[in-house]
Design a protein around this motif. Structure first.
Motif, PDB file in Angstrom:
ATOM      1  N   VAL A 119       0.845  -1.203   0.000  1.00 38.08           N
ATOM      2  CA  VAL A 119       0.000   0.000   0.000  1.00 38.08           C
ATOM      3  C   VAL A 119       0.874   1.245   0.000  1.00 38.08           C
ATOM      4  CG1 VAL A 119      -1.667   1.329   1.369  1.00 38.08           C
ATOM      5  CG2 VAL A 119      -1.966  -1.126   1.098  1.00 38.08           C
ATOM      6  N   PHE A 175       0.335   5.635  -0.356  1.00 36.71           N
ATOM      7  CA  PHE A 175      -0.404   6.883  -0.599  1.00 36.71           C
ATOM      8  C   PHE A 175       0.155   7.954   0.321  1.00 36.71           C
ATOM      9  CE2 PHE A 175      -2.925   4.575   2.563  1.00 36.71           C
ATOM     10  CZ  PHE A 175      -3.196   5.549   3.524  1.00 36.71           C
ATOM     11  N   VAL A 235      -9.854   6.506   3.514  1.00 41.08           N
ATOM     12  CA  VAL A 235      -9.486   5.126   3.174  1.00 41.08           C
ATOM     13  C   VAL A 235     -10.723   4.266   3.386  1.00 41.08           C
ATOM     14  CG1 VAL A 235      -7.881   3.233   3.640  1.00 41.08           C
ATOM     15  CG2 VAL A 235      -7.140   5.589   3.981  1.00 41.08           C
ATOM     16  N   LYS A 255      -7.541  -1.432   6.331  1.00 41.56           N
ATOM     17  CA  LYS A 255      -7.659   0.016   6.586  1.00 41.56           C
ATOM     18  C   LYS A 255      -7.071   0.381   7.940  1.00 41.56           C
ATOM     19  CE  LYS A 255     -12.176   0.350   6.652  1.00 41.56           C
ATOM     20  NZ  LYS A 255     -12.719  -0.987   6.703  1.00 41.56           N
ATOM     21  N   SER A 294      -3.273  -0.179   8.439  1.00 40.51           N
ATOM     22  CA  SER A 294      -2.443   0.901   7.874  1.00 40.51           C
ATOM     23  C   SER A 294      -2.310   2.049   8.871  1.00 40.51           C
ATOM     24  CB  SER A 294      -3.069   1.432   6.579  1.00 40.51           C
ATOM     25  OG  SER A 294      -3.232   0.390   5.654  1.00 40.51           O
ATOM     26  N   VAL A 301      -8.891   6.568  -1.131  1.00 44.50           N
ATOM     27  CA  VAL A 301      -8.086   5.368  -1.384  1.00 44.50           C
ATOM     28  C   VAL A 301      -8.983   4.165  -1.094  1.00 44.50           C
ATOM     29  CG1 VAL A 301      -6.100   4.007  -0.616  1.00 44.50           C
ATOM     30  CG2 VAL A 301      -5.894   6.490  -0.800  1.00 44.50           C
ATOM     31  N   MET A 359      -9.401   0.210  -0.583  1.00 45.76           N
ATOM     32  CA  MET A 359      -8.592  -0.969  -0.250  1.00 45.76           C
ATOM     33  C   MET A 359      -9.424  -2.246  -0.311  1.00 45.76           C
ATOM     34  SD  MET A 359      -5.964   0.228   2.740  1.00 45.76           S
ATOM     35  CE  MET A 359      -5.163  -1.364   2.765  1.00 45.76           C
ATOM     36  N   ASN A 372      -4.683  -4.660  -0.222  1.00 42.57           N
ATOM     37  CA  ASN A 372      -4.074  -3.928  -1.338  1.00 42.57           C
ATOM     38  C   ASN A 372      -4.885  -2.681  -1.678  1.00 42.57           C
ATOM     39  OD1 ASN A 372      -1.765  -5.623  -2.489  1.00 42.57           O
ATOM     40  ND2 ASN A 372      -3.403  -7.126  -2.298  1.00 42.57           N
ATOM     41  N   LYS A 373      -4.199  -1.673  -2.205  1.00 41.76           N
ATOM     42  CA  LYS A 373      -4.899  -0.495  -2.736  1.00 41.76           C
ATOM     43  C   LYS A 373      -5.338  -0.838  -4.153  1.00 41.76           C
ATOM     44  CE  LYS A 373      -2.748   3.159  -4.462  1.00 41.76           C
ATOM     45  NZ  LYS A 373      -1.914   4.362  -4.541  1.00 41.76           N
ATOM     46  N   GLU A 390      -7.719   1.274  -5.913  1.00 45.81           N
ATOM     47  CA  GLU A 390      -8.027   2.490  -6.665  1.00 45.81           C
ATOM     48  C   GLU A 390      -7.762   3.712  -5.797  1.00 45.81           C
ATOM     49  OE1 GLU A 390     -11.554   4.263  -9.594  1.00 45.81           O
ATOM     50  OE2 GLU A 390     -11.760   2.258  -8.735  1.00 45.81           O
ATOM     51  N   GLU A 391      -7.328   4.793  -6.436  1.00 47.30           N
ATOM     52  CA  GLU A 391      -7.128   6.064  -5.738  1.00 47.30           C
ATOM     53  C   GLU A 391      -7.515   7.193  -6.680  1.00 47.30           C
ATOM     54  OE1 GLU A 391      -3.654   8.736  -3.506  1.00 47.30           O
ATOM     55  OE2 GLU A 391      -3.146   6.769  -4.314  1.00 47.30           O
ATOM     56  N   THR A 409     -14.769  -1.054  -6.478  1.00 47.01           N
ATOM     57  CA  THR A 409     -15.271   0.288  -6.147  1.00 47.01           C
ATOM     58  C   THR A 409     -16.708   0.448  -6.635  1.00 47.01           C
ATOM     59  OG1 THR A 409     -13.015   1.059  -6.539  1.00 47.01           O
ATOM     60  CG2 THR A 409     -14.678   2.744  -6.227  1.00 47.01           C
TER      61      THR A 409
END
Length: 610
Positions: A33, A35, A45, A53, A56, A238, A240, A244-245, A247-248, A263
């Motif tokens: 991850v 950002f 997030v 989430k 992190s 962001v 998750m 893993n991420k 999309e941002e 998403t």
């Protein structure tokens, strides 16, 4: 935004990897991850329970190591107040103690575990101020009082002298928020900060965090599963999924043009206020990734299961030399309603309005002062302790805070099996099979049966609590904010499960909640509570589509909308301060009188104080 040009980000997470050692081997909490968070920016997030989430955020605070986690890779860069940049992943714990609370503030998800039960609220609020800011006791107390006023806690002077267990869940969460804001940190990490709050307080807290960000340039890392809150708060989002991420992007990009399938599914599963307009019966929630709705639940019956009449619950306030009762907290005042078999009645209202006390009074977990409670022909108020114990097979409760309602020293399988053992309904292999079946029902893997509560996320713990409540096949389940701690996808699964059980077993639910969109989706009938009284009551369609009481209208107006272009400004939120529910011992309240505005739709005519 700040006047000066944007400098380096306040916090940068680069290729973070976090691992946990369990009995089943190494579990990767966060895989890869990255950002950053800029001054005066809110990065939300989002993701499901268990997506990484909170891990992190706990890594940034270096608290993940106290929960058997290990930062296995990556960098956590933080721009300090003094101007130097440090890698928090390699910082020693002495320096972390200076940074925690002072430069990085954190609002935790579960307020009861974030507060120390043996110290007063005032002691806990002033501790950080005296340690980090060098304030005198008097200065710290004045600042603590000001903070409680900012988070809109009624009677803040009294609250400073109270202990956490004396406050409602929503009030405890506001104390935790005040503690995080106390030292005006450069980075504020908010882990589900408004999950336990009702919509009016949530709207004000969000506005408060937003104002703090604008005025001081504080960077905000906001962790949530509520997409409406994301739309209200975020500059960037962001997303998750499984560590893993995926999309941002800016808040507009994510809501208007999501690219990743996850998403898109997350946004489509969000319940929205107003979706049920024109529909008389509740409908199942949209599950993550599914398109078609599940089977529509039954309308229920006209046979009463639970009849509550003139219920009054008060808590004495003692004082003076002989500790006499000098006043009473009027928690539940003259409440009456009927819940029919196979139907769901929802109680909504602000934190401290008496919703939870009403639910506990019905089970006699709190002894009511007066009133009548009839459950399926049994007078609950007349039962002796042994008869009450037998009656509790028919009525179960799912509590608001799953960490507090689960035993930290027992395996989850034993906790779910406990009611079955207590009442002798199952033994041996039948007991094991029943527990495994209950885990399947609430969508938890069977290998979780060997785990302990601290090894689960907040949402997973709540599903264990729901499994335990279902164990004895009760007729009535009182769900006290049972899904408020759950993310969208799990919330949808659990609510659909509750509707499925209602259709299969004819279960009745007293659903206590502050989430208006969820209440609209699952309820047959709705009661709106304010200061211990029901101010409006009726079929869900009538209450939501034609609210009559000014308090009901204010509640509806406060609900955030999952659209970043429909953000509410602080000017829109003109709530009246909540009056005190404490009255002198001699005070005699007026009885509750109602006006029937349409069939079954009642509005309080007695002055409710709003």
């Amino acid at each position: 935004m700040l006047d000066q040009p944007m400098t380096r980000p306040i916090a940068q997470i680069e290729k973070l990897r976090v691992e946990f050692q369990t009995k089943d081997g190494t579990v990767v909490g966060v895989e890869d991850v990255s950002f950053s968070i800029n001054p005066g920016e809110t990065v939300c997030v989002v993701g499901e329970s268990g997506s990484g989430k909170s891990v992190s955020s706990l890594s940034l605070m270096r608290l993940v190591e106290f929960g058997s986690g290990k930062i296995a890779g990556g960098r956590l860069l933080f721009e300090r107040k003094t101007g130097g940049q440090v890698d928090l992943g390699k910082t020693d714990q002495d320096l972390m103690r200076t940074i925690r609370g002072n430069e990085i503030g954190m609002i935790f998800q579960e307020p009861m575990t974030a507060l120390n039960p043996v110290f007063t609220v005032g002691r806990q609020l002033t501790e950080g101020l005296r340690l980090h800011k060098g304030m005198t006791k008097k200065e710290a107390e004045a600042r603590a009082l000001d903070l409680l006023k900012q988070v809109r806690i009624p009677e803040p002077e009294r609250r400073l002298k109270q202990y956490p267990h004396e406050l409602s869940g929503g009030m405890r969460q506001r104390v935790v928020i005040a503690m995080a804001l106390a030292c005006e940190p450069r980075l504020l990490i908010a882990d589900e900060p408004t999950t336990a709050l009702d919509v009016t307080i949530q709207a004000e807290i969000l506005a408060l965090i937003d104002r703090l960000k604008r005025e001081t340039g504080t960077a905000v890392m906001f962790i949530t599963h509520d997409m409406a809150v994301v739309a209200q708060m975020a500059d960037r989002v962001v997303v998750m999924f499984r560590g893993n991420k995926v999309e941002e992007g800016t808040v507009e990009e994510i809501f208007e043009n999501p690219q990743h399938d996850y998403t898109k599914a997350l946004l489509s599963a969000v319940p929205k206020l107003g979706e049920m307009t024109g529909k008389a019966l509740p409908e199942p929630m949209r599950l993550l990734g599914s398109t078609g709705p599940a089977a529509v639940p039954i309308p229920g019956t006209d046979t009463p299961l639970l009849t509550v009449k003139n219920l009054v619950t008060r808590f004495p306030v003692r004082g003076g030399l002989f500790r006499r009762t000098v006043a009473n907290v009027h928690a539940v005042e003259d409440v009456s309603f009927t819940l029919n078999k196979g139907r769901t009645l929802s109680l909504v209202g602000e934190s401290g309005c008496g919703k939870s006390t009403c639910g506990r009074s019905i089970l006699r977990l709190v002894e009511p002062l007066s009133g009548s409670i009839i459950l399926d022909g049994t007078d609950i108020m007349a039962l002796d302790p042994s008869a009450l114990r037998r009656a509790r097979q028919d009525m179960q409760m799912v509590f608001q805070d799953p960490f507090a309602s689960l035993n930290p020293q027992m395996q989850l399988s034993d906790q779910v099996a406990e009611p079955l053992r207590n009442f002798g309904t199952h033994t041996g292999s039948a007991l094991t099979d029943k527990v495994a079946d209950l885990f399947d029902r609430v969508h938890l893997p069977r290998n979780f049966m060997r785990r302990y509560p601290h090894e689960l996320s907040g949402g997973q713990r709540q599903r264990v609590a729901i499994a335990r409540a279902l164990a004895l096949n009760p007729k009535l389940i009182i769900a006290d904010e049972a899904v408020s701690a759950l993310d969208v996808s799990v919330q949808a699964q659990v609510l659909n499960l509750m509707m499925e059980l209602q259709a299969d077993l004819g279960l009745s639910f007293l659903f206590i909640s502050h989430d208006m969109a969820v209440v609209e989706r699952v309820s047959h009938d709705v009661g709106v509570m304010y200061l211990g009284r029901i101010v409006e009551m009726g079929p869900r369609q009538a209450v939501f589509e034609d609210p009559q009481h000014p308090y009901t209208r204010a509640l509806m107006k406060a609900v955030p909308v999952a659209d970043p272009r429909q953000r509410k400004s602080e000017r829109d939120l003109n709530f009246k301060p909540i009056p005190s529910p404490i009255h002198q011992a001699s005070y005699v309240p007026a009885p509750s009188d109602y006006n029937e505005v349409s069939k079954g739709h009642f509005v309080l005519t007695t002055d409710s104080g709003y």
